[in-house]
Design an enzyme around this catalytic site. Sequence first.
Site, PDB file in Angstrom:
ATOM      1  N   GLY A   1       0.815  -1.205   0.000  1.00 53.98           N
ATOM      2  CA  GLY A   1       0.000   0.000   0.000  1.00 53.98           C
ATOM      3  C   GLY A   1       0.848   1.254   0.000  1.00 53.98           C
ATOM      4  O   GLY A   1       2.027   1.227  -0.360  1.00 53.98           O
TER       5      GLY A   1
ATOM      6  N   THR B   1      -3.949  -2.265  -1.780  1.00 56.56           N
ATOM      7  CA  THR B   1      -4.654  -1.518  -0.738  1.00 56.56           C
ATOM      8  C   THR B   1      -6.111  -1.903  -0.770  1.00 56.56           C
ATOM      9  O   THR B   1      -6.848  -1.519  -1.678  1.00 56.56           O
ATOM     10  CB  THR B   1      -4.485   0.004  -0.910  1.00 56.56           C
ATOM     11  OG1 THR B   1      -5.450   0.667  -0.082  1.00 56.56           O
ATOM     12  CG2 THR B   1      -4.673   0.433  -2.351  1.00 56.56           C
TER      13      THR B   1
ATOM     14  N   ASP C   1      -8.371  -0.868   0.943  1.00 57.18           N
ATOM     15  CA  ASP C   1      -9.216   0.312   1.133  1.00 57.18           C
ATOM     16  C   ASP C   1      -9.424   1.100  -0.154  1.00 57.18           C
ATOM     17  O   ASP C   1     -10.207   2.057  -0.178  1.00 57.18           O
ATOM     18  CB  ASP C   1      -8.599   1.248   2.182  1.00 57.18           C
ATOM     19  CG  ASP C   1      -8.621   0.657   3.575  1.00 57.18           C
ATOM     20  OD1 ASP C   1      -9.342  -0.336   3.781  1.00 57.18           O
ATOM     21  OD2 ASP C   1      -7.923   1.175   4.462  1.00 57.18           O
TER      22      ASP C   1
ATOM     23  N   GLY D   1     -11.435   0.322   6.384  1.00 59.33           N
ATOM     24  CA  GLY D   1     -11.462   1.663   5.818  1.00 59.33           C
ATOM     25  C   GLY D   1     -10.931   2.646   6.841  1.00 59.33           C
ATOM     26  O   GLY D   1     -11.694   3.308   7.526  1.00 59.33           O
TER      27      GLY D   1
ATOM     28  N   GLU E   1     -13.952   1.467   9.728  1.00 58.36           N
ATOM     29  CA  GLU E   1     -13.167   1.480  10.972  1.00 58.36           C
ATOM     30  C   GLU E   1     -12.629   2.860  11.336  1.00 58.36           C
ATOM     31  O   GLU E   1     -12.394   3.162  12.505  1.00 58.36           O
ATOM     32  CB  GLU E   1     -11.994   0.508  10.853  1.00 58.36           C
ATOM     33  CG  GLU E   1     -11.010   0.843   9.756  1.00 58.36           C
ATOM     34  CD  GLU E   1      -9.868  -0.158   9.658  1.00 58.36           C
ATOM     35  OE1 GLU E   1      -9.209  -0.395  10.685  1.00 58.36           O
ATOM     36  OE2 GLU E   1      -9.649  -0.683   8.558  1.00 58.36           O
TER      37      GLU E   1
ATOM     38  N   TYR F   1     -10.690  -9.265   9.640  1.00 56.19           N
ATOM     39  CA  TYR F   1      -9.631 -10.215   9.312  1.00 56.19           C
ATOM     40  C   TYR F   1     -10.151 -11.339   8.426  1.00 56.19           C
ATOM     41  O   TYR F   1      -9.413 -11.872   7.594  1.00 56.19           O
ATOM     42  CB  TYR F   1      -9.009 -10.775  10.593  1.00 56.19           C
ATOM     43  CG  TYR F   1      -8.223  -9.740  11.354  1.00 56.19           C
ATOM     44  CD1 TYR F   1      -7.017  -9.252  10.857  1.00 56.19           C
ATOM     45  CD2 TYR F   1      -8.685  -9.219  12.551  1.00 56.19           C
ATOM     46  CE1 TYR F   1      -6.293  -8.288  11.536  1.00 56.19           C
ATOM     47  CE2 TYR F   1      -7.966  -8.255  13.245  1.00 56.19           C
ATOM     48  CZ  TYR F   1      -6.776  -7.790  12.731  1.00 56.19           C
ATOM     49  OH  TYR F   1      -6.056  -6.828  13.399  1.00 56.19           O
TER      50      TYR F   1
ATOM     51  N   ILE G   1     -12.405 -11.048   6.073  1.00 54.84           N
ATOM     52  CA  ILE G   1     -12.544 -10.529   4.717  1.00 54.84           C
ATOM     53  C   ILE G   1     -11.199 -10.422   4.017  1.00 54.84           C
ATOM     54  O   ILE G   1     -11.070 -10.734   2.825  1.00 54.84           O
ATOM     55  CB  ILE G   1     -13.253  -9.153   4.746  1.00 54.84           C
ATOM     56  CG1 ILE G   1     -14.733  -9.339   5.071  1.00 54.84           C
ATOM     57  CG2 ILE G   1     -13.080  -8.407   3.438  1.00 54.84           C
ATOM     58  CD1 ILE G   1     -15.481  -8.042   5.254  1.00 54.84           C
TER      59      ILE G   1
END
Length: 456
Positions: free
Chosen positions: A180, A209, A211, A255, A311, A364, A366
């Site tokens: 990332g 990444t 996110d 996120g 999150e 975790y 996912i």
Amino acid sequence: MTLIEKILSNPQAYSLDVETLGECKIESPIRNREFIDTEERILITENVKKLKYVTDRLGTPPSFERAGPHQKIFHDPTWSRVGILTAGGLCPGLNHVIKGLVEILMFDYGIKTIYGIRYGYAGLIPRYGYQPIMLNTDTVDTIHEQGGTLLGSSRGQQDTGELVDALARMNINLLFCIGGDGSLRCARDIAEECKRRKLAVSVIGIPKTIDNDLHFVGRSFGFETAVAEATQIIQAAHTEAKGTFNGIGLVKLMGRDSGFIAAYATLANPVVNFCLIPELDFELDGPHGLLAALTYRFERFKDHVVIVVAEGAGQRHITDQPERRDPSGNILKKDIGEYLHHRIRDHFTKLRREASVKYFDPSYTIRSVPAKGTDAIRCYMLARNAVHAAMAGRTNCVVGNQNDWYTLVPIRLATINRQKVNLNSDLWRAVLDATGQSLYFNGDSANGMLNGEAVP
């Protein structure tokens, strides 16, 4: 203003060109392949009006170099030695990318010395004692069937000089860094130190990444799988919420600074009634806060509710916890899921109203599954184009994706800041339409009051 808009308004302030190590003089060993023209470039946007504005001023619209195989290459495959590493958190598709890199390196270019660097950048530091894995098509044959990464990963900054010392000691001239924003910045530092030392090392980033918060890489690999996996959790939360009077299904998704997973998962599951993301500065208390909005929905509309929260959302509401950082220096987010769980439960207890909160935190789960469907295809295409870029002597760049085209983007530009959900975009307006949360937050002051049968 988005980054694209900033570039279009002041294109001279941004460099879209990728660094090269020198002239490509070696004939590519690839056979029966259509090679790309080295002059081919891909526009950064398809918006004709915006492009015309820039073209009228400069004559040439901003664009990225197209990725793909070159007829002439820089590195001699016979003498090339490769390093591959994965850094940062896990993400669906890491093993797919590793497999793709190894297969293209061996099948297309005949490169046989491929080191799998263990546990991220730490694997290049001798004192940690992590021995590299020798990779070939047999060792990676079925790794795509498993989640995680064959190589392991880690967080934490390492000394750039020591990293480049290791590359020189191992005679590595092709380094692929899968990670990332923080991991890619480290790759950039390595590339710049190699340039300073006049070492002909291609350092290529492959954007990882979950996110989806990097610029100009399109939809990063693992993102679609994460959204698909979140679907099952949201469906379970909806079932639990409907299973009891005034039931509340609360789901926390990944996120940290960008709410793309939460937003897309909400659109994929129109049973969600509230989507809370880091970009949205929502209130918790007061007449237009979340707690009042939940009460309003129960009183006027439905006897169940589903909430999806990223999150990194609502961090300013959690004031009783100290700041913490991970080994890479990133600020660790306070647990907004648990915080909302307790605040919602206590709110209805004080009101002496029946309500049941079921909290789901699948983060975790996912991120540890293998990539699926088009995500798996994207992994292979990113790996393929990363190898072609490296062999052509490109460096200090990341493989991006502009619509159906793969491009090469300077790492500095891709990581200039985090890509975020634009609250004025069609994406976020679609989320508001799907959830109806504006109605609940505004209560009786909302325009166009809906009846109980018409709300989501």
